[in-house]
Design a protein around this motif. Structure first.
Motif, PDB file in Angstrom:
ATOM      1  N   LEU A   1       0.826  -1.204   0.000  1.00  0.00           N
ATOM      2  CA  LEU A   1       0.000   0.000   0.000  1.00  0.00           C
ATOM      3  C   LEU A   1       0.861   1.254   0.000  1.00  0.00           C
ATOM      4  O   LEU A   1       0.599   2.195  -0.753  1.00  0.00           O
ATOM      5  N   LEU A   2       1.882   1.271   0.839  1.00  0.00           N
ATOM      6  CA  LEU A   2       2.762   2.430   0.904  1.00  0.00           C
ATOM      7  C   LEU A   2       3.436   2.660  -0.445  1.00  0.00           C
ATOM      8  O   LEU A   2       3.492   3.793  -0.930  1.00  0.00           O
ATOM      9  N   ASP A   3       3.925   1.599  -1.074  1.00  0.00           N
ATOM     10  CA  ASP A   3       4.527   1.728  -2.404  1.00  0.00           C
ATOM     11  C   ASP A   3       3.526   2.311  -3.399  1.00  0.00           C
ATOM     12  O   ASP A   3       3.881   3.137  -4.236  1.00  0.00           O
ATOM     13  N   GLY A   4       2.277   1.863  -3.303  1.00  0.00           N
ATOM     14  CA  GLY A   4       1.245   2.375  -4.194  1.00  0.00           C
ATOM     15  C   GLY A   4       1.013   3.865  -4.009  1.00  0.00           C
ATOM     16  O   GLY A   4       0.951   4.620  -4.982  1.00  0.00           O
ATOM     17  N   PHE A   5       0.906   4.298  -2.757  1.00  0.00           N
ATOM     18  CA  PHE A   5       0.696   5.728  -2.500  1.00  0.00           C
ATOM     19  C   PHE A   5       1.911   6.552  -2.923  1.00  0.00           C
ATOM     20  O   PHE A   5       1.765   7.646  -3.457  1.00  0.00           O
ATOM     21  N   LEU A   6       3.109   6.018  -2.695  1.00  0.00           N
ATOM     22  CA  LEU A   6       4.315   6.729  -3.114  1.00  0.00           C
ATOM     23  C   LEU A   6       4.405   6.830  -4.632  1.00  0.00           C
ATOM     24  O   LEU A   6       4.826   7.851  -5.174  1.00  0.00           O
ATOM     25  N   SER A   7       3.995   5.760  -5.330  1.00  0.00           N
ATOM     26  CA  SER A   7       4.046   5.785  -6.794  1.00  0.00           C
ATOM     27  C   SER A   7       3.052   6.784  -7.381  1.00  0.00           C
ATOM     28  O   SER A   7       3.200   7.217  -8.517  1.00  0.00           O
ATOM     29  N   MET A   8       2.055   7.147  -6.607  1.00  0.00           N
ATOM     30  CA  MET A   8       1.070   8.139  -7.042  1.00  0.00           C
ATOM     31  C   MET A   8       1.502   9.559  -6.653  1.00  0.00           C
ATOM     32  O   MET A   8       0.748  10.511  -6.836  1.00  0.00           O
ATOM     33  N   GLY A   9       2.709   9.696  -6.076  1.00  0.00           N
ATOM     34  CA  GLY A   9       3.223  11.009  -5.700  1.00  0.00           C
ATOM     35  C   GLY A   9       2.600  11.574  -4.433  1.00  0.00           C
ATOM     36  O   GLY A   9       2.541  12.788  -4.254  1.00  0.00           O
TER      37      GLY A   9
END
Length: 143
Positions: free
Chosen positions: A61-69
């Motif tokens: 989840l954290l990777d996903g939010f980070l990939s969305m900036g």
């Protein structure tokens, strides 16, 4: 001709993924949070115990939010939980309960079986999960 064993391929892929994650974390180091900080924030937002929040799912989840900036927004929310959370808090809660989240590449899932949905709907179970031995449905639920 050189050959690559399955083990070498798996280790190589895992190493590449680790380096990609480390580089992404280093590149935005001033505006992000750790997985443990994200789990703590998620526990506050969802009302779940931090031990109920799967560590692997939290990392995805954290990777996903980070990939969305959204790293800076996450860091601000984690630093000041009383801040106006807006859509980010709703997105975090929705991701934990549904098992689905957005990434830069589109919709992803950390696994329906790990979603908090099943804690809220304790009378149901994920598809494909057995509730017990044959005939278990005939017995009254334990309270």
């Amino acid at each position: 001709m050189p050959t690559i064993s399955r083990r070498e391929l798996i280790f190589g892929g895992a190493s590449a993924a680790s380096l990609t994650f480390a580089f992404a974390r280093f590149a935005g180091a001033g505006e992000t949070i750790t997985v443990e900080e994200f789990r703590a924030l998620s526990a506050k937002l969802t009302g779940a115990s931090i031990t109920d929040l799967n560590l692997g799912a939290a990392g995805k989840l954290l990777d996903g939010f980070l990939s969305m900036g959204r790293g800076a927004e996450l860091a601000r929310l984690a630093a000041d939980s009383g801040a106006n959370a807006g859509s980010l808090a709703a997105d975090i809660v929705a991701a934990w309960y549904s098992g689905n989240y957005q990434t830069g590449a589109g919709l992803a899932s950390f696994g329906l079986a790990n979603a908090l949905l099943w804690d809220a709907l304790n009378f149901a179970k994920p598809s494909g999960f057995c509730g017990g031995l044959t005939g278990y449905w005939g017995d009254a639920p334990q309270s």
